[in-house]
Design a protein around this motif. Structure first.
Motif, PDB file in Angstrom:
ATOM      1  N   ARG A 174      -4.382 -32.661   0.672  1.00 13.14           N
ATOM      2  CA  ARG A 174      -2.966 -32.417   0.915  1.00 13.14           C
ATOM      3  C   ARG A 174      -2.400 -33.244   2.059  1.00 13.14           C
ATOM      4  N   ALA A 175      -3.231 -34.062   2.694  1.00 11.56           N
ATOM      5  CA  ALA A 175      -2.726 -34.961   3.731  1.00 11.56           C
ATOM      6  C   ALA A 175      -1.903 -36.063   3.069  1.00 11.56           C
ATOM      7  N   TYR A 176      -0.886 -36.535   3.767  1.00 14.13           N
ATOM      8  CA  TYR A 176      -0.053 -37.606   3.238  1.00 14.13           C
ATOM      9  C   TYR A 176      -0.806 -38.929   3.271  1.00 14.13           C
ATOM     10  N   LEU A 177      -0.669 -39.687   2.189  1.00  9.45           N
ATOM     11  CA  LEU A 177      -1.296 -40.993   2.090  1.00  9.45           C
ATOM     12  C   LEU A 177      -0.300 -42.064   2.523  1.00  9.45           C
ATOM     13  N   GLN A 178      -0.819 -43.160   3.043  1.00  8.23           N
ATOM     14  CA  GLN A 178       0.059 -44.265   3.414  1.00  8.23           C
ATOM     15  C   GLN A 178       0.637 -44.947   2.176  1.00  8.23           C
ATOM     16  N   ASN A 179       1.866 -45.371   2.310  1.00  8.39           N
ATOM     17  CA  ASN A 179       2.479 -46.269   1.340  1.00  8.39           C
ATOM     18  C   ASN A 179       2.614 -47.603   2.063  1.00  8.39           C
ATOM     19  N   PRO A 180       1.626 -48.510   1.923  1.00 12.43           N
ATOM     20  CA  PRO A 180       1.536 -49.690   2.790  1.00 12.43           C
ATOM     21  C   PRO A 180       2.766 -50.588   2.770  1.00 12.43           C
ATOM     22  N   THR A 181       3.433 -50.692   1.622  1.00 12.26           N
ATOM     23  CA  THR A 181       4.596 -51.580   1.528  1.00 12.26           C
ATOM     24  C   THR A 181       5.903 -50.805   1.413  1.00 12.26           C
ATOM     25  N   GLY A 182       5.823 -49.488   1.490  1.00  7.04           N
ATOM     26  CA  GLY A 182       7.001 -48.659   1.292  1.00  7.04           C
ATOM     27  C   GLY A 182       8.006 -48.779   2.429  1.00  7.04           C
ATOM     28  N   ASP A 183       9.248 -48.433   2.117  1.00  7.11           N
ATOM     29  CA  ASP A 183      10.333 -48.530   3.092  1.00  7.11           C
ATOM     30  C   ASP A 183      10.899 -47.138   3.366  1.00  7.11           C
ATOM     31  N   ILE A 184      11.584 -47.024   4.487  1.00  5.04           N
ATOM     32  CA  ILE A 184      12.223 -45.778   4.879  1.00  5.04           C
ATOM     33  C   ILE A 184      13.743 -45.911   4.889  1.00  5.04           C
ATOM     34  N   LEU A 185      14.259 -47.006   5.412  1.00  7.05           N
ATOM     35  CA  LEU A 185      15.690 -47.112   5.703  1.00  7.05           C
ATOM     36  C   LEU A 185      16.535 -47.749   4.604  1.00  7.05           C
ATOM     37  N   GLY A 186      15.968 -48.620   3.795  1.00  9.71           N
ATOM     38  CA  GLY A 186      16.787 -49.373   2.853  1.00  9.71           C
ATOM     39  C   GLY A 186      17.429 -50.567   3.535  1.00  9.71           C
ATOM     40  N   HIS A 218      -1.870 -37.741  13.094  1.00  9.15           N
ATOM     41  CA  HIS A 218      -1.771 -36.473  12.372  1.00  9.15           C
ATOM     42  C   HIS A 218      -1.526 -36.731  10.878  1.00  9.15           C
ATOM     43  N   PRO A 219      -1.813 -35.735  10.008  1.00 12.25           N
ATOM     44  CA  PRO A 219      -1.755 -35.957   8.558  1.00 12.25           C
ATOM     45  C   PRO A 219      -0.414 -35.654   7.917  1.00 12.25           C
ATOM     46  N   TYR A 220       0.645 -35.449   8.718  1.00 15.46           N
ATOM     47  CA  TYR A 220       1.919 -35.001   8.175  1.00 15.46           C
ATOM     48  C   TYR A 220       2.900 -36.172   8.030  1.00 15.46           C
ATOM     49  N   GLU A 221       4.138 -35.857   7.707  1.00 11.96           N
ATOM     50  CA  GLU A 221       5.124 -36.931   7.557  1.00 11.96           C
ATOM     51  C   GLU A 221       5.365 -37.626   8.889  1.00 11.96           C
ATOM     52  N   LYS A 222       5.519 -38.943   8.812  1.00  8.18           N
ATOM     53  CA  LYS A 222       5.718 -39.760  10.013  1.00  8.18           C
ATOM     54  C   LYS A 222       6.019 -41.185   9.579  1.00  8.18           C
ATOM     55  N   TRP A 223       6.591 -41.968  10.493  1.00  9.95           N
ATOM     56  CA  TRP A 223       6.841 -43.379  10.211  1.00  9.95           C
ATOM     57  C   TRP A 223       5.540 -44.118   9.912  1.00  9.95           C
ATOM     58  N   ALA A 224       4.454 -43.698  10.519  1.00 13.18           N
ATOM     59  CA  ALA A 224       3.178 -44.402  10.328  1.00 13.18           C
ATOM     60  C   ALA A 224       2.668 -44.317   8.895  1.00 13.18           C
ATOM     61  N   ASN A 225       3.202 -43.417   8.081  1.00 14.05           N
ATOM     62  CA  ASN A 225       2.827 -43.400   6.662  1.00 14.05           C
ATOM     63  C   ASN A 225       3.414 -44.587   5.916  1.00 14.05           C
ATOM     64  N   PHE A 226       4.358 -45.256   6.550  1.00 16.31           N
ATOM     65  CA  PHE A 226       4.971 -46.475   6.010  1.00 16.31           C
ATOM     66  C   PHE A 226       4.738 -47.583   7.039  1.00 16.31           C
ATOM     67  N   PRO A 227       3.512 -48.101   7.135  1.00 11.05           N
ATOM     68  CA  PRO A 227       3.176 -48.999   8.248  1.00 11.05           C
ATOM     69  C   PRO A 227       4.016 -50.263   8.306  1.00 11.05           C
ATOM     70  N   THR A 228       4.426 -50.793   7.165  1.00 15.79           N
ATOM     71  CA  THR A 228       5.259 -51.998   7.177  1.00 15.79           C
ATOM     72  C   THR A 228       6.622 -51.692   7.785  1.00 15.79           C
ATOM     73  N   ALA A 229       7.203 -50.569   7.409  1.00 19.37           N
ATOM     74  CA  ALA A 229       8.504 -50.181   7.954  1.00 19.37           C
ATOM     75  C   ALA A 229       8.400 -49.869   9.439  1.00 19.37           C
ATOM     76  N   ARG A 230       7.342 -49.169   9.835  1.00 23.58           N
ATOM     77  CA  ARG A 230       7.170 -48.845  11.256  1.00 23.58           C
ATOM     78  C   ARG A 230       7.028 -50.114  12.094  1.00 23.58           C
ATOM     79  N   GLN A 231       6.241 -51.072  11.608  1.00 25.05           N
ATOM     80  CA  GLN A 231       6.070 -52.315  12.352  1.00 25.05           C
ATOM     81  C   GLN A 231       7.365 -53.108  12.392  1.00 25.05           C
ATOM     82  N   ARG A 232       8.130 -53.060  11.313  1.00 27.93           N
ATOM     83  CA  ARG A 232       9.424 -53.755  11.303  1.00 27.93           C
ATOM     84  C   ARG A 232      10.340 -53.172  12.375  1.00 27.93           C
ATOM     85  N   LEU A 233      10.303 -51.859  12.524  1.00 28.84           N
ATOM     86  CA  LEU A 233      11.125 -51.230  13.552  1.00 28.84           C
ATOM     87  C   LEU A 233      10.687 -51.650  14.948  1.00 28.84           C
TER      88      LEU A 233
END
Length: 336
Positions: A174-186, A218-233
């Motif tokens: 039930r831990a959230y998996l990373q979406n390596p190329t996923g985006d958050i903001l559009g 931690h295993p919950y929702e966070k920017w780090a689940n979208f590492p490409t978006a987090r690094q872009r920020l």
């Protein structure tokens, strides 16, 4: 209650009277998240006693969790007429905010949520956004505002982490998996954010998000689940040369502060997570966060930023507080 000031309107009003700006050398901003209408809400008079000029909703402002917009509207309407919150709206000059998943409409929902356009209008109604506001015509409820602490400008940039968020899946545990190329903001929101940061003459830039920016473990929702978006920020915070960056977030049903120093930077960036206006994570188990400074707060609380100008310097006291004026943790930060 005074209506939220748009970025340009707020700046014009505040700069129109420089004598007032000079005299009022302090600015207090309070913020919080995770607020259920069917639970006691004891913190509103406590927060009001700190006399914030601005209150920021950081998401899960109500728990809609529905595809029925009438249900969501009813929950917002219920929050608005609760006596404690009604008085709070009278006490605090400006109330602004963004959302997270539960008030967006559904737990963990992203861009696939079918009623996001309708939900956006209800959220903006709750925030008393004017009917002719450009914020009602864009895709997402992101917005920016500018306030003054003496002669220093404090820009609040509220992000929308739901309207354009890509899919996020869970593993067998039930831990959230990373979406390596996923985006958050559009892309439209990314371009807007770059414009808000690059060349900005603000002395402080507060970025607000429903989910946490910095923590990675931690295993919950966070920017780090979208590492490409987090690094872009993080890269944008460096390349834009935005001054005095502070991060604020919610979602977690805990409070904590995190700190990171980005490449080539001399001053660290702090994130203050305040989550638990009505309920918190009851677990006592410690949770790893390599960036944490201070304790992990497991009691109802809110966040507070007190800016004060001292000569050419701008200082801020960042605090997590609870009932009885209890201070769980405080950090003194020189932001400019």
């Amino acid at each position: 209650m005074k209506k939220p000031l748009s970025f340009l309107t707020g700046l014009v009003l505040l700069l129109a009277n420089p004598a007032v700006a000079q005299k009022n050398r302090e600015l207090t901003i309070a913020f919080g998240s995770c607020n259920k209408i069917d639970l006691p809400q004891p913190l509103w008079p406590v927060i009001a006693r700190d006399k914030p000029q601005v209150w920021i909703w950081l998401g899960d402002n109500v728990y809609g969790d529905t595809n029925d917009m009438q249900v969501l509207k009813q929950k917002y309407d219920t929050q608005l007429v609760l006596p404690g919150y009604q008085q709070f709206r009278k006490d605090v000059p400006t109330i602004i905010g963004t959302w997270d998943d539960h008030d967006y409409g559904r737990n963990d929902a992203g861009k696939e949520y079918p009623f996001k356009k309708e939900s956006q209008q209800l959220a903006l109604d709750f925030l008393q956004e004017p009917k002719d506001s450009p914020r009602r015509r864009q895709e997402g409820i992101y917005a920016a505002y500018t306030y003054m602490a003496g002669t220093k400008k404090v820009k609040v940039i509220l992000l929308d982490d739901r309207y354009h968020q890509d899919e996020l899946r869970r593993g067998p545990d039930r831990a959230y998996l990373q979406n390596p190329t996923g985006d958050i903001l559009g892309e439209a929101q990314w371009q807007w954010l770059q414009q808000q940061l690059t060349g900005s003459d603000a002395d402080v830039h507060i970025l607000g998000s429903g989910i946490q920016f910095l923590p990675q473990q931690h295993p919950y929702e966070k920017w780090a689940n979208f590492p490409t978006a987090r690094q872009r920020l993080l890269d944008l915070l460096i390349s834009s040369q935005a001054k005095g960056v502070l991060l604020v977030s919610g979602d977690r049903h805990i409070g904590e502060m995190s700190k990171i120093t980005l490449a080539g930077q001399t001053r660290p960036i702090y994130e203050i997570t305040s989550s638990g206006l009505t309920h918190v994570d009851p677990r006592i188990v410690e949770e790893p966060n390599q960036y944490r400074v201070g304790p992990r707060v497991n009691q109802q609380h809110y966040g507070l930023l007190r800016f004060r100008q001292q000569g050419k310097k701008l200082l801020v006291t960042a605090t997590l507080k609870g009932e009885g004026n209890k201070v769980f943790h405080s950090e003194e930060i020189e932001v400019k």
